[in-house]
Design an enzyme around this catalytic site. Structure first.
Site, PDB file in Angstrom:
ATOM      1  N   CYS A  97       0.850  -1.198   0.000  1.00  0.00           N
ATOM      2  CA  CYS A  97       0.000   0.000   0.000  1.00  0.00           C
ATOM      3  C   CYS A  97       0.883   1.244   0.000  1.00  0.00           C
ATOM      4  O   CYS A  97       1.843   1.322   0.774  1.00  0.00           O
ATOM      5  CB  CYS A  97      -0.887  -0.003   1.249  1.00  0.00           C
ATOM      6  SG  CYS A  97      -2.096   1.338   1.269  1.00  0.00           S
ATOM      7  N   HIS A 139      -8.849  -3.733  -3.181  1.00  0.00           N
ATOM      8  CA  HIS A 139      -7.948  -2.963  -2.322  1.00  0.00           C
ATOM      9  C   HIS A 139      -8.320  -1.475  -2.354  1.00  0.00           C
ATOM     10  O   HIS A 139      -8.393  -0.818  -1.317  1.00  0.00           O
ATOM     11  CB  HIS A 139      -6.502  -3.149  -2.817  1.00  0.00           C
ATOM     12  CG  HIS A 139      -5.473  -2.383  -2.064  1.00  0.00           C
ATOM     13  ND1 HIS A 139      -4.529  -2.974  -1.271  1.00  0.00           N
ATOM     14  CD2 HIS A 139      -5.208  -1.048  -2.008  1.00  0.00           C
ATOM     15  CE1 HIS A 139      -3.740  -2.045  -0.737  1.00  0.00           C
ATOM     16  NE2 HIS A 139      -4.133  -0.864  -1.173  1.00  0.00           N
ATOM     17  N   GLU A 140      -8.609  -0.970  -3.580  1.00  0.00           N
ATOM     18  CA  GLU A 140      -8.939   0.461  -3.724  1.00  0.00           C
ATOM     19  C   GLU A 140     -10.329   0.763  -3.165  1.00  0.00           C
ATOM     20  O   GLU A 140     -10.531   1.788  -2.517  1.00  0.00           O
ATOM     21  CB  GLU A 140      -8.852   0.887  -5.196  1.00  0.00           C
ATOM     22  CG  GLU A 140      -7.520   0.627  -5.883  1.00  0.00           C
ATOM     23  CD  GLU A 140      -6.323   1.155  -5.125  1.00  0.00           C
ATOM     24  OE1 GLU A 140      -5.225   0.594  -5.279  1.00  0.00           O
ATOM     25  OE2 GLU A 140      -6.466   2.122  -4.337  1.00  0.00           O
ATOM     26  N   HIS A 143     -10.197   1.358   0.390  1.00  0.00           N
ATOM     27  CA  HIS A 143      -9.734   2.712   0.735  1.00  0.00           C
ATOM     28  C   HIS A 143     -10.895   3.701   0.778  1.00  0.00           C
ATOM     29  O   HIS A 143     -10.904   4.614   1.602  1.00  0.00           O
ATOM     30  CB  HIS A 143      -8.686   3.220  -0.276  1.00  0.00           C
ATOM     31  CG  HIS A 143      -7.282   2.795   0.012  1.00  0.00           C
ATOM     32  ND1 HIS A 143      -6.653   3.011   1.222  1.00  0.00           N
ATOM     33  CD2 HIS A 143      -6.370   2.160  -0.761  1.00  0.00           C
ATOM     34  CE1 HIS A 143      -5.420   2.527   1.174  1.00  0.00           C
ATOM     35  NE2 HIS A 143      -5.216   2.000  -0.021  1.00  0.00           N
TER      36      HIS A 143
HETATM   37  O1  LIG Z   1      -2.055   1.765  -1.903  1.00  0.00           O
HETATM   38  C1  LIG Z   1      -2.566   1.534  -3.000  1.00  0.00           C
HETATM   39  O2  LIG Z   1      -3.812   1.564  -3.196  1.00  0.00           O
HETATM   40  C2  LIG Z   1      -1.673   1.149  -4.152  1.00  0.00           C
HETATM   41  C3  LIG Z   1      -1.242  -0.310  -4.067  1.00  0.00           C
HETATM   42  C4  LIG Z   1      -2.260  -1.128  -4.835  1.00  0.00           C
HETATM   43  C5  LIG Z   1      -2.187  -2.622  -4.698  1.00  0.00           C
HETATM   44  C6  LIG Z   1      -0.949  -3.317  -4.695  1.00  0.00           C
HETATM   45  C7  LIG Z   1      -0.953  -4.713  -4.592  1.00  0.00           C
HETATM   46  C8  LIG Z   1      -2.164  -5.418  -4.486  1.00  0.00           C
HETATM   47  C9  LIG Z   1      -3.367  -4.714  -4.496  1.00  0.00           C
HETATM   48  C10 LIG Z   1      -3.380  -3.337  -4.609  1.00  0.00           C
HETATM   49  C11 LIG Z   1       0.128  -0.408  -4.690  1.00  0.00           C
HETATM   50  O3  LIG Z   1       0.307  -0.166  -5.873  1.00  0.00           O
HETATM   51  S1  LIG Z   1       1.435  -0.899  -3.646  1.00  0.00           S
HETATM   52  C12 LIG Z   1       2.913  -0.786  -4.594  1.00  0.00           C
HETATM   53  C13 LIG Z   1       3.010  -1.686  -5.813  1.00  0.00           C
HETATM   54  O4  LIG Z   1       3.252  -1.183  -6.864  1.00  0.00           O
HETATM   55  C14 LIG Z   1       2.789  -3.162  -5.757  1.00  0.00           C
HETATM   56  C15 LIG Z   1       2.780  -3.856  -4.571  1.00  0.00           C
HETATM   57  C16 LIG Z   1       2.566  -5.242  -4.563  1.00  0.00           C
HETATM   58  C17 LIG Z   1       2.328  -5.907  -5.737  1.00  0.00           C
HETATM   59  C18 LIG Z   1       2.310  -5.186  -6.921  1.00  0.00           C
HETATM   60  C19 LIG Z   1       2.543  -3.837  -6.932  1.00  0.00           C
HETATM   61 ZN   LIG Z   2      -3.488   1.001  -0.503  1.00  0.00          ZN
END
Ligand SMILES: O=C(O)C[C@@H](Cc1ccccc1)C(=O)SCC(=O)c1ccccc1
Ligand SMILES: [Zn+2]
Length: 154
Positions: A97, A139-140, A143
């Site tokens: 996140c 995930h979003e 939020h």
């Molecule tokens: O905080 C956020 O909403 C963004 C988050 C989204 C997310 C990542 C992984 C799974 C579900 C949702 C991120 O982009 S965290 C950073 C990132 O680029 C990443 C992290 C883990 C896996 C893949 C990408």
């Molecule tokens: Zn997040």
């Protein structure tokens, strides 16, 4: 824009329904979120993460070390998103996140979901999302309801 970190109570706010997607303030916010998610190298970002309590997020899946088979997609703004139906099977997967840097966790999510949202032009979309894109959407959406992935660790 600056990304709000965990601990800031704003991150726990419940975001408000967007009344008019054509409002110039909403269009500016969408542009800012698109820039911010790119700069932060994220695969998604939600308005509350930049301190704005609107029901808007960006889904921007791309292949990454944890999900090498993730689809490459055009970063997609989703307004007033909702889940219409969920698959009965859920799957655990790694998440991070942008508001909780340096921490990863294994989170159970529905493997397939039917979603509805408006795009930035006000057009309503209804589609099925699966796997990593479904994970980002969930995930979003969390939020927008003040929930972060740490709340869902098993
Ligand atoms: O905080 C956020 O909403 C963004 C988050 C989204 C997310 C990542 C992984 C799974 C579900 C949702 C991120 O982009 S965290 C950073 C990132 O680029 C990443 C992290 C883990 C896996 C893949 C990408
Ligand atoms: Zn997040």
């Amino acid at each position: 824009m600056e990304i709000i970190q965990l601990g800031n109570p704003i991150l726990r706010d419940k975001a408000e329904f967007v009344a008019d997607v054509k409002d110039p303030r909403i269009q500016q916010l969408i542009d800012d979120l698109l820039i911010t998610v790119k700069q932060a190298n994220g695969v998604g970002i939600a308005a509350p993460q930049v301190g704005v309590s609107d029901r808007i997020f960006i889904v921007a899946s791309r292949p990454n070390p944890r999900y090498p088979h993730a689809p490459e997609m055009e970063p997609t703004p989703m307004i007033n998103p909702k889940i219409l139906a969920r698959s009965d099977e859920s799957e655990k997967g790694w998440e991070g996140c942008l508001s909780i840097p340096g921490i990863r966790g294994s989170v159970p999510r529905d493997r397939a979901i039917e979603v509805e949202y408006s795009d930035r032009y006000g057009k309503l979309h209804k589609q099925e999302l699966t796997d990593f894109v479904a994970r980002i959407f969930q995930h979003e959406l969390d939020h927008l309801d003040g929930i972060v992935f740490l709340d869902r660790l098993e």
